[in-house]
Motif scaffolding. Sequence first.
Motif, PDB file in Angstrom:
ATOM      1  N   THR A 182       1.011  -9.585   2.122  1.00 57.84           N
ATOM      2  CA  THR A 182       0.692 -10.238   0.850  1.00 57.84           C
ATOM      3  C   THR A 182       1.943 -10.562   0.043  1.00 57.84           C
ATOM      4  O   THR A 182       1.855 -11.154  -1.019  1.00 57.84           O
ATOM      5  N   GLY A 183       3.114 -10.127   0.522  1.00 60.59           N
ATOM      6  CA  GLY A 183       4.360 -10.353  -0.188  1.00 60.59           C
ATOM      7  C   GLY A 183       4.730  -9.236  -1.141  1.00 60.59           C
ATOM      8  O   GLY A 183       5.711  -9.310  -1.864  1.00 60.59           O
ATOM      9  N   ASP A 184       3.942  -8.171  -1.144  1.00 60.43           N
ATOM     10  CA  ASP A 184       4.222  -7.019  -1.993  1.00 60.43           C
ATOM     11  C   ASP A 184       5.131  -6.053  -1.231  1.00 60.43           C
ATOM     12  O   ASP A 184       5.219  -6.099  -0.004  1.00 60.43           O
ATOM     13  N   ILE A 185       5.788  -5.159  -1.941  1.00 58.01           N
ATOM     14  CA  ILE A 185       6.637  -4.164  -1.294  1.00 58.01           C
ATOM     15  C   ILE A 185       5.766  -3.282  -0.403  1.00 58.01           C
ATOM     16  O   ILE A 185       4.704  -2.815  -0.814  1.00 58.01           O
ATOM     17  N   ASP A 186       6.223  -3.078   0.823  1.00 60.94           N
ATOM     18  CA  ASP A 186       5.461  -2.338   1.826  1.00 60.94           C
ATOM     19  C   ASP A 186       5.669  -0.832   1.644  1.00 60.94           C
ATOM     20  O   ASP A 186       6.724  -0.298   1.953  1.00 60.94           O
ATOM     21  N   PHE A 187       4.634  -0.174   1.123  1.00 64.03           N
ATOM     22  CA  PHE A 187       4.674   1.265   0.874  1.00 64.03           C
ATOM     23  C   PHE A 187       3.730   1.955   1.850  1.00 64.03           C
ATOM     24  O   PHE A 187       2.571   1.574   1.989  1.00 64.03           O
ATOM     25  N   ASP A 188       4.228   2.962   2.525  1.00 63.51           N
ATOM     26  CA  ASP A 188       3.409   3.727   3.455  1.00 63.51           C
ATOM     27  C   ASP A 188       2.870   4.950   2.722  1.00 63.51           C
ATOM     28  O   ASP A 188       3.589   5.926   2.499  1.00 63.51           O
ATOM     29  N   ALA A 189       1.594   4.901   2.336  1.00 59.47           N
ATOM     30  CA  ALA A 189       0.979   5.990   1.572  1.00 59.47           C
ATOM     31  C   ALA A 189       0.901   7.278   2.378  1.00 59.47           C
ATOM     32  O   ALA A 189       0.905   8.375   1.809  1.00 59.47           O
ATOM     33  N   ASN A 190       0.865   7.176   3.700  1.00 57.77           N
ATOM     34  CA  ASN A 190       0.788   8.374   4.541  1.00 57.77           C
ATOM     35  C   ASN A 190       2.078   9.183   4.524  1.00 57.77           C
ATOM     36  O   ASN A 190       2.052  10.408   4.560  1.00 57.77           O
ATOM     37  N   THR A 191       3.202   8.480   4.475  1.00 55.70           N
ATOM     38  CA  THR A 191       4.486   9.183   4.492  1.00 55.70           C
ATOM     39  C   THR A 191       5.137   9.244   3.113  1.00 55.70           C
ATOM     40  O   THR A 191       6.084   9.995   2.908  1.00 55.70           O
ATOM     41  N   GLY A 192       4.654   8.409   2.189  1.00 55.55           N
ATOM     42  CA  GLY A 192       5.219   8.396   0.841  1.00 55.55           C
ATOM     43  C   GLY A 192       6.553   7.695   0.738  1.00 55.55           C
ATOM     44  O   GLY A 192       7.320   7.957  -0.180  1.00 55.55           O
ATOM     45  N   VAL A 193       6.849   6.773   1.664  1.00 56.05           N
ATOM     46  CA  VAL A 193       8.129   6.067   1.635  1.00 56.05           C
ATOM     47  C   VAL A 193       7.906   4.555   1.635  1.00 56.05           C
ATOM     48  O   VAL A 193       6.872   4.055   2.083  1.00 56.05           O
ATOM     49  N   PHE A 194       8.891   3.864   1.127  1.00 59.64           N
ATOM     50  CA  PHE A 194       8.902   2.406   1.194  1.00 59.64           C
ATOM     51  C   PHE A 194       9.516   2.014   2.526  1.00 59.64           C
ATOM     52  O   PHE A 194      10.590   2.514   2.893  1.00 59.64           O
ATOM     53  N   ASN A 195       8.850   1.137   3.255  1.00 57.20           N
ATOM     54  CA  ASN A 195       9.385   0.661   4.523  1.00 57.20           C
ATOM     55  C   ASN A 195      10.537  -0.306   4.271  1.00 57.20           C
ATOM     56  O   ASN A 195      10.595  -0.955   3.222  1.00 57.20           O
ATOM     57  N   THR A 196      11.449  -0.383   5.217  1.00 58.70           N
ATOM     58  CA  THR A 196      12.611  -1.251   5.083  1.00 58.70           C
ATOM     59  C   THR A 196      12.743  -2.161   6.306  1.00 58.70           C
ATOM     60  O   THR A 196      12.136  -1.915   7.348  1.00 58.70           O
ATOM     61  N   VAL A 197      13.539  -3.203   6.140  1.00 60.46           N
ATOM     62  CA  VAL A 197      13.898  -4.099   7.240  1.00 60.46           C
ATOM     63  C   VAL A 197      15.413  -4.234   7.246  1.00 60.46           C
ATOM     64  O   VAL A 197      16.079  -4.032   6.231  1.00 60.46           O
TER      65      VAL A 197
END
Length: 136
Positions: A9-24
């Motif tokens: 959707t173009g929003d910051i990708d947050f992984d709720a399971n691990t509590g971290v923001f994904n990066t590229v």
Amino acid sequence: MMALALDSTGDIDFDANTGVFNTVNDNDEIVQHLNLLLGINLGELAWNDDIGLDQNDVMINGDNESVVQSILDDYLQTQLGESYEGIEITDFSIDREQRLSALSATITMDGEAYNATMALDNTADDEGDDDSATND
């Protein structure tokens, strides 16, 4: 370099399971940056007037792919500077009635070719409601 990843959707990708923001990083970061440049409309970012493609200009000239390519070429040259070498549109479609357009292109920077996309959707089908920030 590394950047925050964006979700579909173009929003910051947050992984709720691990509590971290994904990066590229590396090529994925460059492709994400190119997709963002192509997807931001002129005047959309109040905090940065220098970024944004005149999507109306693309829509108006949608019947002439060489004009669209020239518009994109000028825009990307301005945004990317000396590292930018060129763009080749590989697929382009427009639906004026629905105000939709889609584009796939190969963009060359510093001797490397990257595939980028632009999809405009001026409908509000995926918006969440006032009570929820999700698209459920």
